[in-house]
Design an enzyme around this catalytic site. Structure first.
Site, PDB file in Angstrom:
ATOM      1  N   HIS A 105       0.806  -1.213   0.000  1.00 14.02           N
ATOM      2  CA  HIS A 105       0.000   0.000   0.000  1.00 14.02           C
ATOM      3  C   HIS A 105       0.849   1.277   0.000  1.00 14.02           C
ATOM      4  O   HIS A 105       0.312   2.382  -0.151  1.00 14.02           O
ATOM      5  CB  HIS A 105      -0.938   0.008   1.208  1.00 14.02           C
ATOM      6  CG  HIS A 105      -2.274   0.618   0.927  1.00 14.02           C
ATOM      7  ND1 HIS A 105      -2.533   1.383  -0.182  1.00 14.02           N
ATOM      8  CD2 HIS A 105      -3.448   0.589   1.624  1.00 14.02           C
ATOM      9  CE1 HIS A 105      -3.783   1.799  -0.173  1.00 14.02           C
ATOM     10  NE2 HIS A 105      -4.367   1.328   0.918  1.00 14.02           N
ATOM     11  N   ARG A 106       2.170   1.139   0.146  1.00 15.46           N
ATOM     12  CA  ARG A 106       3.036   2.309   0.009  1.00 15.46           C
ATOM     13  C   ARG A 106       3.103   2.767  -1.445  1.00 15.46           C
ATOM     14  O   ARG A 106       3.339   3.937  -1.737  1.00 15.46           O
ATOM     15  CB  ARG A 106       4.460   1.983   0.490  1.00 15.46           C
ATOM     16  CG  ARG A 106       4.566   1.597   1.949  1.00 15.46           C
ATOM     17  CD  ARG A 106       5.988   1.189   2.283  1.00 15.46           C
ATOM     18  NE  ARG A 106       6.442   0.071   1.454  1.00 15.46           N
ATOM     19  CZ  ARG A 106       7.680  -0.408   1.433  1.00 15.46           C
ATOM     20  NH1 ARG A 106       8.609   0.164   2.205  1.00 15.46           N
ATOM     21  NH2 ARG A 106       8.010  -1.430   0.674  1.00 15.46           N
TER      22      ARG A 106
END
Length: 510
Positions: free
Chosen positions: A483-484
């Site tokens: 999710h980065r």
């Protein structure tokens, strides 16, 4: 002059490796590049070749031993040395070497001396067997040199090892049936003295045994120091496999008797238990080698990349029909066509439209590196854990070529012969937990990649089509993302593209 051979770095940055098996014995003649040992790295089992032509002089590491890279594991007497020795006529030296060879062979710890004398390896030849066959032979306590191979060139397969083990079990059964009668006839003539002293007693401080015997003891949850024996090696107690099995059987019988007694007591109203009744409830095995490497990689991924998993499902009824039609054609060309090549192609279609899922985060440079090539890893369950062979350039290959390459890589991973480079360079991974019946999961990303797609089982489920409820083939999908780098909307859009191509397999032709 004796040539020492150090354990080489057979993997990238390897610090140590386990000696899985020796393919030669002391006194064997070897040629340059002939495999002399199998060692387990953190990725696979590989063969270590001889650096010279000569004769095995001494083996300095036992099977099952962890050896640091750079340690001397074997020495060779070169052919030039042997010629010089013959010309000098130094018979005392020859006798000394012979005695050393005999001593070294006995220290290796081969339990079956007769089999070794008659086996292929003892004659100077090499036993041809896959790593999985050798591993099975060790587990079944079978001398690989005594197994007759049925494969090309006499190669020993897993089935050959099992057949040999079964024949040994039959012989043991016959011997055990004859032994009581023999003992009864001879008991009046001579009474065998009972073993005495530290050697025979249980609970010793030290016990010698071959590596295969120690592995058997671990499998049977037996403490070698508790196994009775009257045999010694170098003044220390020495235990053989048959003694371990007998002791384990006795322990199991005693435990079964205790269990029956407890059950009988409970029926009578008693509820007490003893420490012996909860013995052997746990077993332990070393957390090393490939299993440890997999664990460390999973830990790094999970605690570095914040995982989010997107779940969905897709109607693959047309895909099932398409694959059924192509399966016969594939078999006629000698290929086994699974659903995975179709999924590989659908994934590439999704990655083309949403390349951020085909990326890597360079944390040192603070850059997102997008890959414009498609090397897809396919997770494979093995005895050592989950391994991920990589199929290169998926976008440039047809279904049958993908099927062939993938099947070969997975087979190599499972028999631990896969090359290290065949598990590197991936840009995206797929894991098929549906092969064992699962539907949804939360796969861990194969770090430093940024996404992994999990496939569930294809099952028939009721679906509404044109206003009617009908049975359809449904595949579940689980996409984990870093999710980065990847947003949830991009994950959903990618999944929709994959679904579209699996729902309509003809799109894969475009």
């Amino acid at each position: 002059m004796v040539r020492e051979f150090e354990l080489p770095d057979v993997g990238e940055g390897l610090a140590e490796a386990e000696i899985v098996s020796w393919l030669v014995s002391v006194g064997d003649a070897v040629t340059e590049d002939q495999p002399v040992a199998e060692v387990e790295t953190d990725k696979a089992v590989v063969e270590v070749p001889s650096p010279v032509n000569g004769t095995v002089k001494e083996i300095l590491a036992e099977e099952g031993e962890m050896v640091p890279v750079g340690n001397v594991i074997i020495t060779f007497a070169t052919e030039e040395d042997e010629t010089a020795s013959e010309e000098s006529g130094d018979t005392e030296s020859d006798e000394s070497e012979a005695e050393s060879a005999i001593s070294a062979v006995s220290e290796v710890g081969d339990e079956d001396e007769d089999a070794e004398a008659g086996g292929t390896a003892a004659k100077g030849g090499r036993v041809f067997a896959s790593p999985s066959a050798r591993r099975l032979a060790r587990e079944l306590d079978v001398d690989i040199a005594a197994v007759e191979g049925s494969g090309p060139g006499g190669r020993v397969s897993d089935a050959d090892v099992r057949a040999h083990a079964a024949s040994d079990d039959e012989e043991e059964a016959v011997e055990s049936a004859v032994e009581p009668a023999t003992a009864k006839v001879g008991e009046d003539d001579e009474e065998e003295p009972a073993p005495t002293g530290d050697v025979a007693r249980a609970g010793r401080d030290q016990t010698l045994a071959a590596p295969a015997t120690r592995r058997l003891a671990e499998e049977e949850s037996v403490n070698l120091d508790d196994v009775p024996t009257d045999e010694t090696r170098d003044g220390e107690a020495f235990v053989r496999p048959e003694q371990v099995r007998e002791f384990a059987e006795t322990q199991r019988a005693a435990q079964a008797a205790d269990t029956e007694a407890v059950q009988a007591g409970q029926e009578a109203g008693a509820v007490s238990t003893t420490p012996e009744q909860v013995d052997q409830r746990e077993t332990r095995e070393p957390y090393t080698g490939i299993r440890r490497t997999i664990g460390e990689q999973m830990e790094t991924s999970k605690y570095t990349a914040p995982h989010v998993t997107h779940h969905d499902e897709v109607d693959v009824t047309k895909l099932v029909e398409t694959r059924a039609r192509l399966k016969e054609e594939a078999e006629a060309r000698g290929q086994k066509l699974s659903y995975m090549p179709f999924v590989l192609k659908a994934v590439v279609a999704g990655l083309r439209e949403y390349p951020v899922l085909n990326s890597q985060l360079d944390e040192e440079a603070d850059e997102i590196v997008t890959k414009h090539y498609y090397n897809i890893g396919v997770a494979a369950a093995t005895d050592a854990g989950l391994m991920v062979p990589v199929v290169d350039a998926v976008d440039q290959k047809g279904l049958l070529q993908l099927s062939e390459e993938m099947n070969e890589l997975v087979a190599a991973a499972r028999d631990r012969s896969i090359a290290r480079e065949d598990m590197q360079g991936g840009t995206f991974s797929i894991t098929n937990f549906g092969a064992i019946g699962g539907e949804y999961a939360t796969p861990i990303i194969n770090y430093p990649e940024t996404a992994i797609l999990g496939l569930g089982a294809i099952k028939e489920k009721p679906r509404v089509v044109d206003g009617e409820v009908v049975p359809r083939h449904v595949l579940t999908l689980s996409l984990s993302i870093d999710h980065r780098v990847i947003d949830g909307a991009e994950a959903a859009a990618f999944t929709n593209t994959v679904k579209e191509h699996l729902q309509n397999p003809e799109l894969l032709l475009l």
